[in-house]
Design a protein around this motif. Structure first.
Motif, PDB file in Angstrom:
ATOM      1  N   VAL A 258       0.844  -1.204   0.000  1.00 14.21           N
ATOM      2  CA  VAL A 258       0.000   0.000   0.000  1.00 14.21           C
ATOM      3  C   VAL A 258       0.875   1.248   0.000  1.00 14.21           C
ATOM      4  CG1 VAL A 258      -1.723   1.297   1.299  1.00 14.21           C
ATOM      5  CG2 VAL A 258      -1.900  -1.186   1.141  1.00 14.21           C
ATOM      6  N   ASN A 259       1.942   1.224   0.799  1.00 15.15           N
ATOM      7  CA  ASN A 259       2.833   2.383   0.858  1.00 15.15           C
ATOM      8  C   ASN A 259       3.517   2.634  -0.483  1.00 15.15           C
ATOM      9  OD1 ASN A 259       2.134   2.495   3.525  1.00 15.15           O
ATOM     10  ND2 ASN A 259       4.003   1.524   4.283  1.00 15.15           N
ATOM     11  N   ALA A 260       3.855   1.561  -1.192  1.00 15.65           N
ATOM     12  CA  ALA A 260       4.473   1.707  -2.516  1.00 15.65           C
ATOM     13  C   ALA A 260       3.500   2.361  -3.497  1.00 15.65           C
ATOM     14  CB  ALA A 260       4.908   0.344  -3.041  1.00 15.65           C
ATOM     15  N   VAL A 261       2.214   1.996  -3.357  1.00 10.17           N
ATOM     16  CA  VAL A 261       1.178   2.616  -4.193  1.00 10.17           C
ATOM     17  C   VAL A 261       1.101   4.109  -3.900  1.00 10.17           C
ATOM     18  CG1 VAL A 261      -1.303   2.709  -4.643  1.00 10.17           C
ATOM     19  CG2 VAL A 261      -0.171   0.501  -4.429  1.00 10.17           C
ATOM     20  N   VAL A 262       1.121   4.468  -2.624  1.00  2.54           N
ATOM     21  CA  VAL A 262       1.086   5.883  -2.230  1.00  2.54           C
ATOM     22  C   VAL A 262       2.313   6.617  -2.781  1.00  2.54           C
ATOM     23  CG1 VAL A 262       1.145   7.475  -0.265  1.00  2.54           C
ATOM     24  CG2 VAL A 262      -0.232   5.401  -0.137  1.00  2.54           C
ATOM     25  N   TYR A 263       3.482   5.998  -2.651  1.00  2.09           N
ATOM     26  CA  TYR A 263       4.734   6.621  -3.111  1.00  2.09           C
ATOM     27  C   TYR A 263       4.683   6.858  -4.625  1.00  2.09           C
ATOM     28  CZ  TYR A 263       9.774   7.452  -3.446  1.00  2.09           C
ATOM     29  OH  TYR A 263      11.011   8.010  -3.669  1.00  2.09           O
ATOM     30  N   TYR A 290       8.425  12.941   2.138  1.00  6.42           N
ATOM     31  CA  TYR A 290       7.279  12.938   3.049  1.00  6.42           C
ATOM     32  C   TYR A 290       6.392  11.719   2.846  1.00  6.42           C
ATOM     33  CZ  TYR A 290       8.045  17.585   4.994  1.00  6.42           C
ATOM     34  OH  TYR A 290       8.551  18.664   5.672  1.00  6.42           O
ATOM     35  N   ALA A 291       6.271  11.266   1.595  1.00  7.06           N
ATOM     36  CA  ALA A 291       5.472  10.075   1.323  1.00  7.06           C
ATOM     37  C   ALA A 291       6.062   8.872   2.046  1.00  7.06           C
ATOM     38  CB  ALA A 291       5.409   9.820  -0.185  1.00  7.06           C
ATOM     39  N   GLN A 292       7.405   8.784   2.053  1.00  8.25           N
ATOM     40  CA  GLN A 292       8.062   7.698   2.784  1.00  8.25           C
ATOM     41  C   GLN A 292       7.873   7.845   4.282  1.00  8.25           C
ATOM     42  OE1 GLN A 292      12.130   7.794   1.223  1.00  8.25           O
ATOM     43  NE2 GLN A 292      11.752   5.809   0.260  1.00  8.25           N
ATOM     44  N   GLN A 293       8.055   9.088   4.781  1.00  7.35           N
ATOM     45  CA  GLN A 293       7.912   9.319   6.221  1.00  7.35           C
ATOM     46  C   GLN A 293       6.478   9.123   6.680  1.00  7.35           C
ATOM     47  OE1 GLN A 293       9.515  13.072   7.459  1.00  7.35           O
ATOM     48  NE2 GLN A 293      11.629  12.472   7.080  1.00  7.35           N
ATOM     49  N   TYR A 294       5.540   9.477   5.814  1.00  5.82           N
ATOM     50  CA  TYR A 294       4.125   9.348   6.177  1.00  5.82           C
ATOM     51  C   TYR A 294       3.720   7.885   6.287  1.00  5.82           C
ATOM     52  CZ  TYR A 294      -0.953   9.697   5.758  1.00  5.82           C
ATOM     53  OH  TYR A 294      -2.302   9.580   5.966  1.00  5.82           O
ATOM     54  N   THR A 295       4.231   7.066   5.366  1.00  6.65           N
ATOM     55  CA  THR A 295       3.845   5.648   5.369  1.00  6.65           C
ATOM     56  C   THR A 295       4.671   4.816   6.342  1.00  6.65           C
ATOM     57  OG1 THR A 295       5.336   5.279   3.498  1.00  6.65           O
ATOM     58  CG2 THR A 295       3.014   5.711   2.985  1.00  6.65           C
ATOM     59  N   LYS A 296       5.844   5.334   6.755  1.00  8.97           N
ATOM     60  CA  LYS A 296       6.715   4.574   7.657  1.00  8.97           C
ATOM     61  C   LYS A 296       6.030   4.195   8.975  1.00  8.97           C
ATOM     62  CE  LYS A 296      11.273   4.670   9.838  1.00  8.97           C
ATOM     63  NZ  LYS A 296      12.468   5.495  10.133  1.00  8.97           N
ATOM     64  N   PRO A 297       5.284   5.115   9.622  1.00 10.81           N
ATOM     65  CA  PRO A 297       4.610   4.731  10.875  1.00 10.81           C
ATOM     66  C   PRO A 297       3.650   3.551  10.710  1.00 10.81           C
ATOM     67  CG  PRO A 297       4.614   7.098  10.647  1.00 10.81           C
ATOM     68  CD  PRO A 297       5.118   6.556   9.351  1.00 10.81           C
TER      69      PRO A 297
END
Length: 587
Positions: A258-263, A290-297
């Protein structure tokens, strides 16, 4: 009660345990907040730095140097505050867990013996050690990660909204995908982790039982059957653990997808916006960071789902013990008994371990001061139960027991129990020196008193033959000395305390005949003038008793001296002829 409500209760109760360390909690939160804010400034500085070097002959060295200095300060500050956050978190976690473990151990000392008797001891050990470790590793440390993650998510969205509303809204719209995946996995893994901890407790109880009785296991060739039983429990644990791990292992790759999709969506949208001239190349770099930092949590939270779910289940097991009712406390006006003459009255006493199966009904007995009372009867007739009631390990269901006319319920438990000295068939010693074990009931005893008690119990000679005499350290439960020597030490322990009344439950069953004769003589001296209750099968003890209580199915069916009971030719005579006559003939 629903799972959600249970989880809330667990969290609420754990937070109550952190109250004494509120200062550390606030410091950890402040450190986390500063650390996240500094982390969020890094992409902005990197984006500004990229804009300083984009284009031929368009490098702003002065501005770039200032940005690099700020970037270095931000990274260094982030490291410092992350270290402080970890330090404060560890202080809260381990001090809270220490308090929880202490309270749990105190609870085990405070619950009625009824609860101890019906629960596997290995399961207790699992709750005190393993379950609390799981709480430490999962829940308490997870709180900080959750707090940091929430700040990161909110802060990242705020920074992105200030830079470009549309890109920020795109990220926000895709967020529920991660939440849905995490929620689905957590819901399915929780029940399996709860089952896993329960089976772990069952397995610990079985292992403790088999290890403690390994000699019997070998003596009865029970190895294969015990391995089969262990394998069955272990198989259930494997099956439950496999299901729990399967669901939890889905969390990280699923959320990463999902995070990869967001990125990818942020990169594509940013590139289109840059071509249209709405944002700069540096801002694209910032948005991707920010996309990486946002999805990291989301990755971190789902990554600790296994620990969190195990911790919830473990915390429930710990709180289940803490919620057990404690032994009925002494009344505020309870009498502190310091001595007694030894008159014991049992009046209309009823008792049952299981309400549906009465054991003792309407028992009446009057024991005069200084009498030696022998208690005999077939297995399961209530002999040990009577001892439990006298010591108030269990309270009677009806009627009352009195000492010198004072009901034992009116006395404090500690003072009432101090009136008795007990020597049981099953000797108990702890890991420590011989001297410490003998002085267990009288810690302030002098060396001379300890040795005098050992001599009276005929234990002095074998103690002196040990490598360090009275300072010899014995293993847990006296594993490095013989069973007979263990029992002699237990007898010495009682002789040191010198109580007004005695309870002897097959006190010489594991001693050789020659030593038994000597110890019996010591007991005879010790019992002079003291009320004594003797549960015994040895003929000599029964003959010398002032009164013999013959019990059957919870009732005293006959009482009197040895000769009187034989003359009645009743239950005792039949018991004697079937059980003792052969012993007497071969003696």
């Amino acid at each position: 009660m629903s799972k959600k409500k249970i989880d809330k209760n667990v969290v609420r109760r754990l937070l109550i345990y952190t109250k004494p360390y509120r200062g550390y909690l606030i410091a950890a939160m402040v450190s986390a907040l500063i650390s996240v804010l500094l982390t969020l400034t890094v992409p902005v500085l990197i984006g500004d730095g990229v804009d300083c070097i984009v284009g031929a002959g368009n490098v702003d060295y002065k501005g770039l140097l200032q940005i690099l200095i700020l970037l270095g300060a931000s990274v260094a500050g982030t490291a410092v505050f992350q270290w402080l956050m970890s330090y404060f978190t560890n202080v809260i976690t381990y001090r809270t867990v220490k308090d929880l473990r202490i309270q749990l151990f105190q609870k085990l000392n405070g619950v009625p013996l009824r609860y101890i008797d019906r629960t596997a001891h290995g399961d207790f050990i699992s709750r005190v050690v393993n379950d609390i470790d799981q709480v430490s590793d999962g829940l308490l440390q997870g709180f900080t990660q959750l707090f940091t993650g929430i700040i990161t998510i909110v802060g990242t969205l705020a920074f992105m909204l200030m830079a470009n509303v549309w890109v920020a809204l795109l990220v926000f719209v895709l967020t529920p995908l991660s939440l849905f995946v995490a929620s689905f996995i957590a819901k399915n893994s929780y029940k399996h982790f709860r089952g896993q901890t329960a089976i772990q407790g069952e397995l610990s109880g079985y292992v403790e039982e088999m290890v403690a009785n390994q000699k019997l296991v070998k003596a009865f060739n029970y190895e294969e059957r015990s391995e089969k039983a262990f394998g069955e429990i272990n198989a259930r644990l494997y099956e439950q653990g496999q299901k729990a791990q399967f669901f939890s292992s889905l969390s990280n790759p699923s959320t990463r997808f999902v995070n990869a999709v967001v990125y990818a969506a942020v990169g594509l949208t940013g590139a289109v916006s840059a071509i249209a001239g709405h944002i700069s190349v540096g801002q694209i770099s910032m948005f991707l960071s920010y996309a990486q930092q946002y999805t990291k949590p989301f990755n971190e939270v789902t990554g600790i789902i296994t620990q969190l779910q195990t911790a919830f289940a473990s915390a429930q097991r710990v709180f289940a013990v803490l919620d057990e009712p404690v032994e009925e406390p002494d009344t505020s006006d309870a009498i502190v008994a310091t001595s007694c003459k030894g008159q014991v009255d049992i009046e209309k006493v009823d008792f049952a371990y299981d309400p549906s199966r009465p054991l003792i009904e309407n028992m009446n007995l009057k024991v005069k001061p200084g009498q030696r009372v022998a208690i005999v009867g077939p297995t399961g007739c209530g002999k040990t139960t009577l001892i439990n009631l006298l010591m108030r390990f269990y309270d009677v269901n009806a009627g009352q027991i009195s000492i010198d006319g004072t009901p034992i319920r009116s006395m404090t438990r500690n003072s009432m129990r101090s009136l008795f000295g007990m020597v049981l068939q099953e000797s108990w010693l702890f890991s420590g020196t011989i001297r410490e074990n003998i002085a267990y009931g009288k810690p302030d005893a002098t060396d001379e008193e300890v040795e005098a008690a050992a001599k009276a119990a005929y234990a002095h000679s074998f103690i002196k033959r040990l490598p360090k005499g009275y300072d010899t350290v014995i293993a847990e439960d006296g594993g490095n000395i013989s069973q007979g020597q263990r029992q002699l030490l237990c007898i010495a322990r009682v002789m040191l305390v010198d109580p007004p009344m005695l309870i002897l439950d097959e006190a010489t069953s594991n001693i050789d005949t020659r030593t038994e004769i000597l110890v019996q003589e010591a007991f005879q001296k010790m019992m002079e003038g003291r009320t004594s209750f003797v549960v015994a099968h040895r003929l000599s003890t029964i003959r010398e008793a002032d009164v013999i209580l013959v019990m059957n199915q919870g009732h005293v069916v006959e009482q009197g001296t040895h000769q009187e009971l034989l003359a009645k030719d009743g239950f005792y005579a039949n018991l004697y002829n079937s059980q003792f006559a052969r012993t007497e003939e071969t003696a």
